[in-house]
Design an enzyme around this catalytic site. Structure first.
Site, PDB file in Angstrom:
ATOM      1  N   ASP A   1     -17.627 -63.040  43.249  1.00 30.86           N
ATOM      2  CA  ASP A   1     -18.675 -62.293  43.940  1.00 30.86           C
ATOM      3  C   ASP A   1     -18.586 -62.470  45.453  1.00 30.86           C
ATOM      4  O   ASP A   1     -18.548 -63.601  45.950  1.00 30.86           O
ATOM      5  CB  ASP A   1     -20.048 -62.739  43.446  1.00 30.86           C
TER       6      ASP A   1
ATOM      7  N   SER B   1     -15.399 -68.214  38.782  1.00 29.04           N
ATOM      8  CA  SER B   1     -16.642 -67.635  39.275  1.00 29.04           C
ATOM      9  C   SER B   1     -17.868 -68.296  38.667  1.00 29.04           C
ATOM     10  O   SER B   1     -17.892 -68.631  37.480  1.00 29.04           O
ATOM     11  CB  SER B   1     -16.662 -66.135  38.960  1.00 29.04           C
TER      12      SER B   1
ATOM     13  N   ASP C   1     -12.972 -67.246  44.234  1.00 28.44           N
ATOM     14  CA  ASP C   1     -14.296 -66.890  43.776  1.00 28.44           C
ATOM     15  C   ASP C   1     -14.314 -65.373  43.546  1.00 28.44           C
ATOM     16  O   ASP C   1     -13.455 -64.651  44.059  1.00 28.44           O
ATOM     17  CB  ASP C   1     -15.308 -67.298  44.844  1.00 28.44           C
TER      18      ASP C   1
END
Length: 400
Positions: free
Chosen positions: A190, A276, A188
């Protein structure tokens, strides 16, 4: 009548120096004894060497080989002990083996005691332990045999409870060939590969920080539908200049340890990807910065140089994240058992479940409870411990 051979375990301890193993095996070969097994470990320059031999005489006392071994070890200033062993166990009788990796500053004697006590309570027999960290006891790998695969989930739960409040993360993995032959890592972006949530940073630029941050928090904790919450937040960004978005993407703070993790993975031949639920402009910037092989994220609609407040289809939803992991693995001809997924929010859950190993990194409670393992402190480079890599070897690679 032939005397049955006797299996003898010979244990040699003392200061380590050159030629010990060579001298002992020379004696064993000269007496034409069968060498059945051998293991050696050196801790702080102190040697422990164990050899399993078959004695044709059928007895320990008076055996010429044992006498010769005592003589040569005495000359080298080493201690020798010999113990008779019974018949070997068959391979079919062996219980499934698991690797327990413990990482954290809270290990020490009490931490190791808590782990070993929990292992014993589940009938897990420790086969060997090794330190993975270089400076201090901050990472251990414990290989143990567990009576039945169905006990692994309960064991992990007990280990986590045993070290609660001790600043220790614990991973439990099946000790198989695929654990040490992972080939794909997807991450991922963030709050995982980078230290911030891009949508929150954009909201700050646009003067809507508080409203967007609250929705982000609730979405990551699994309280809101991810796609609906994403579209709601992006609508609040309508009118933001895309040039400002690109500028922010060029200056995203990478997660601690991200560079070292990716560099080591690439040196070892891994394929890497960022998948993401954030925005493509940022994911592409991170991909370029780290040299990742793949980047997938959401595309923001832009007209006349400003955001319209819309997200273009297809949206990278939790299920799409898992499907993209699957697609990359198929494209690279990599089995799912050889994949690792790393994330921090509820929208990463399906991706982590699809991977061979799912790692919750500084994660929200919902993900920590569901993931295979979690890392609550430290940088992304701690993932390398879960691959069984020693910090000494990692440092040599990074500094070579």
């Amino acid at each position: 009548m032939n005397t049955p051979a006797q299996r003898a375990l010979v244990s040699v301890t003392g200061p380590d120096h050159l030629g010990i193993t060579a001298a002992l095996t020379e004696v064993i070969a000269a007496h034409r004894a069968e060498l059945l097994d051998i293991e050696q470990v050196v801790v702080q320059r102190q040697l422990t060497l164990c050899v399993l031999v078959s004695l044709p005489s059928g007895a320990l006392e008076g055996d010429p080989l044992i006498g010769a071994l005592r003589a040569v070890t005495a000359e080298m200033g080493l201690d020798l002990q010999v113990r008779a062993l019974g018949a070997p166990e068959t391979e079919e009788a062996r219980a499934p083996r698991y690797a327990v990796t413990a990482i954290g500053d809270g290990l020490g004697a009490s931490g190791v005691n808590a782990l070993s006590t929990a292992l014993a309570s589940h009938g897990a027999n420790i086969e060997w332990i090794r330190r993975l960290s270089t400076h201090g006891l901050t990472s251990l790998e414990i290989i143990c045999a567990l009576p039945g695969r169905e006990h692994a989930v309960a064991l992990r739960r007990s280990l986590i409870e045993a070290v609660e409040g001790r600043d220790i993360d614990v991973a439990v993995q099946r000790e198989t060939l695929t654990r040490r032959s992972k080939r794909l890592v997807v991450m991922d972006m963030d709050s995982t590969l980078i230290q911030v949530e891009v949508v929150d940073e954009l909201a700050r630029l646009h003067g809507v920080a508080d409203a967007v941050a609250d929705i982000t928090r609730r979405a990551m904790e699994g309280e809101l539908d991810y796609e609906a919450s994403l579209r709601e937040r992006v609508r609040m960004l309508a009118g933001l200049r895309f040039a400002d978005v690109r500028e922010l993407a060029r200056n995203l703070p990478l997660q601690t340890g991200a560079r070292d993790l990716v560099r080591v993975l690439h040196t070892l031949g891994f394929r890497t990807a960022v998948i993401s639920g954030g925005f493509e402009v940022a994911a592409q910037a991170v991909k370029d910065e780290l040299g990742l092989h793949y980047a997938y994220a959401n595309r923001l609609e832009v007209k006349d140089g400003v955001l319209t407040g819309e997200v273009l289809d297809p949206v990278v939803t939790p299920s799409r994240k898992a499907d993209l992991l699957d697609a990359i693995a198929q494209q690279e001809s990599i089995a799912l058992e050889q994949t690792i997924a790393i994330g921090d929010g509820a929208n990463d859950l399906l991706m982590l479940e699809r991977a061979g190993l799912g790692i919750a990194f500084h994660a929200k409670p919902a993900l920590k409870q569901a993931a295979d393992t979690s890392l609550s402190a430290g940088g992304l480079d701690r993932v390398l411990y879960l691959l069984g890599l020693h910090a000494r070897d990692v440092n040599e690679l990074l500094n070579g």
